[in-house]
Write a protein that holds these residues in place. Sequence first.
Motif, PDB file in Angstrom:
ATOM      1  N   LEU A 166       1.663  29.057  13.613  1.00 27.76           N
ATOM      2  CA  LEU A 166       1.660  30.197  14.534  1.00 27.76           C
ATOM      3  C   LEU A 166       2.894  31.051  14.262  1.00 27.76           C
ATOM      4  O   LEU A 166       4.020  30.521  14.222  1.00 27.76           O
ATOM      5  CB  LEU A 166       1.659  29.698  15.978  1.00 27.76           C
ATOM      6  CG  LEU A 166       1.808  30.756  17.071  1.00 27.76           C
ATOM      7  CD1 LEU A 166       0.616  31.697  17.062  1.00 27.76           C
ATOM      8  CD2 LEU A 166       1.956  30.073  18.429  1.00 27.76           C
ATOM      9  N   ALA A 182     -12.069  34.045   9.259  1.00 36.02           N
ATOM     10  CA  ALA A 182     -11.757  34.259  10.665  1.00 36.02           C
ATOM     11  C   ALA A 182     -12.961  33.839  11.508  1.00 36.02           C
ATOM     12  O   ALA A 182     -14.089  33.808  11.008  1.00 36.02           O
ATOM     13  CB  ALA A 182     -11.418  35.723  10.910  1.00 36.02           C
ATOM     14  N   PRO A 233      -2.023  40.503  13.288  1.00 33.35           N
ATOM     15  CA  PRO A 233      -2.993  39.666  14.021  1.00 33.35           C
ATOM     16  C   PRO A 233      -4.320  39.524  13.285  1.00 33.35           C
ATOM     17  O   PRO A 233      -4.959  38.459  13.366  1.00 33.35           O
ATOM     18  CB  PRO A 233      -3.153  40.427  15.340  1.00 33.35           C
ATOM     19  CG  PRO A 233      -1.837  41.104  15.535  1.00 33.35           C
ATOM     20  CD  PRO A 233      -1.410  41.514  14.157  1.00 33.35           C
ATOM     21  N   THR A 250      -5.140  36.467  11.080  1.00 37.78           N
ATOM     22  CA  THR A 250      -5.465  35.177  11.680  1.00 37.78           C
ATOM     23  C   THR A 250      -6.775  34.642  11.114  1.00 37.78           C
ATOM     24  O   THR A 250      -7.804  35.325  11.147  1.00 37.78           O
ATOM     25  CB  THR A 250      -5.572  35.314  13.207  1.00 37.78           C
ATOM     26  OG1 THR A 250      -4.290  35.641  13.732  1.00 37.78           O
ATOM     27  CG2 THR A 250      -6.062  34.017  13.834  1.00 37.78           C
ATOM     28  N   GLN A 273      -4.796  26.484   9.150  1.00 35.75           N
ATOM     29  CA  GLN A 273      -4.929  27.551  10.147  1.00 35.75           C
ATOM     30  C   GLN A 273      -3.681  28.427  10.170  1.00 35.75           C
ATOM     31  O   GLN A 273      -2.551  27.909  10.273  1.00 35.75           O
ATOM     32  CB  GLN A 273      -5.158  26.949  11.529  1.00 35.75           C
ATOM     33  CG  GLN A 273      -5.206  27.965  12.665  1.00 35.75           C
ATOM     34  CD  GLN A 273      -6.448  28.819  12.634  1.00 35.75           C
ATOM     35  OE1 GLN A 273      -7.561  28.318  12.493  1.00 35.75           O
ATOM     36  NE2 GLN A 273      -6.269  30.140  12.787  1.00 35.75           N
ATOM     37  N   THR A 318      -2.264  31.576  12.483  1.00 41.62           N
ATOM     38  CA  THR A 318      -2.478  32.364  13.689  1.00 41.62           C
ATOM     39  C   THR A 318      -1.315  33.324  13.855  1.00 41.62           C
ATOM     40  O   THR A 318      -0.151  32.898  13.878  1.00 41.62           O
ATOM     41  CB  THR A 318      -2.592  31.465  14.927  1.00 41.62           C
ATOM     42  OG1 THR A 318      -3.658  30.533  14.740  1.00 41.62           O
ATOM     43  CG2 THR A 318      -2.867  32.300  16.164  1.00 41.62           C
ATOM     44  N   SER A 357       0.268  36.130  16.282  1.00 39.76           N
ATOM     45  CA  SER A 357       0.213  36.669  17.639  1.00 39.76           C
ATOM     46  C   SER A 357       0.780  38.088  17.665  1.00 39.76           C
ATOM     47  O   SER A 357       1.684  38.422  16.911  1.00 39.76           O
ATOM     48  CB  SER A 357       1.001  35.767  18.584  1.00 39.76           C
ATOM     49  OG  SER A 357       2.360  35.735  18.221  1.00 39.76           O
TER      50      SER A 357
END
Length: 124
Positions: free
Chosen positions: A9, A38, A86, A89, A119, A121, A123
Motif C-alpha cells: 500500500l 485491476a 490510484p 492499483t 497486490q 494498492t 491510495s
Amino acid sequence: QLQASGGGLVQAGGSLKLSCAASGRTFSGYALGWFRQAPGKEREFVGAISWSGGRIDYAETVKGRFTISRDNVKNSVYLQMNSLKPEDTAVYYCAADSLPRAGVSVDIGHYDYWGQGTQVTVSS
C-alpha cells in the motif's frame, strides 16, 4: 517457477519496486514481462524486457514512470514504479515468453510462464 514480490500500500505519488525471481528452472533466453489486473478488468500489459535487456517496451499509461530491468545472474526481473497513481492499483504479475522474437511482445497470449501476482494498492 516465477515468484513476484514487493507489492503493498502506497500513497499517490509514491514509489514501489516489484521483484520477480525464477526458481526451479532458468529463463535463459526468455523475454520477461509485467502485466497487471485491476478488479473487474482484463489483465493488461505493463512492460517487457528482452533477455539481453536491449529491447524494452512499456504501456503508454506507465511510460516515464515505470522502469523494467533484469538481472540474469539472479534470474530475476524488476519493476520500479514511481509517481504512482490510484489507477495503478492492481495485482501485478510477472511472466516469461519462451519464443525468440525480433522485439518484446505486448501480447498476453505470448507469455507461457506466469507468477502468482502481488497486490499494489495506491491510495489517493
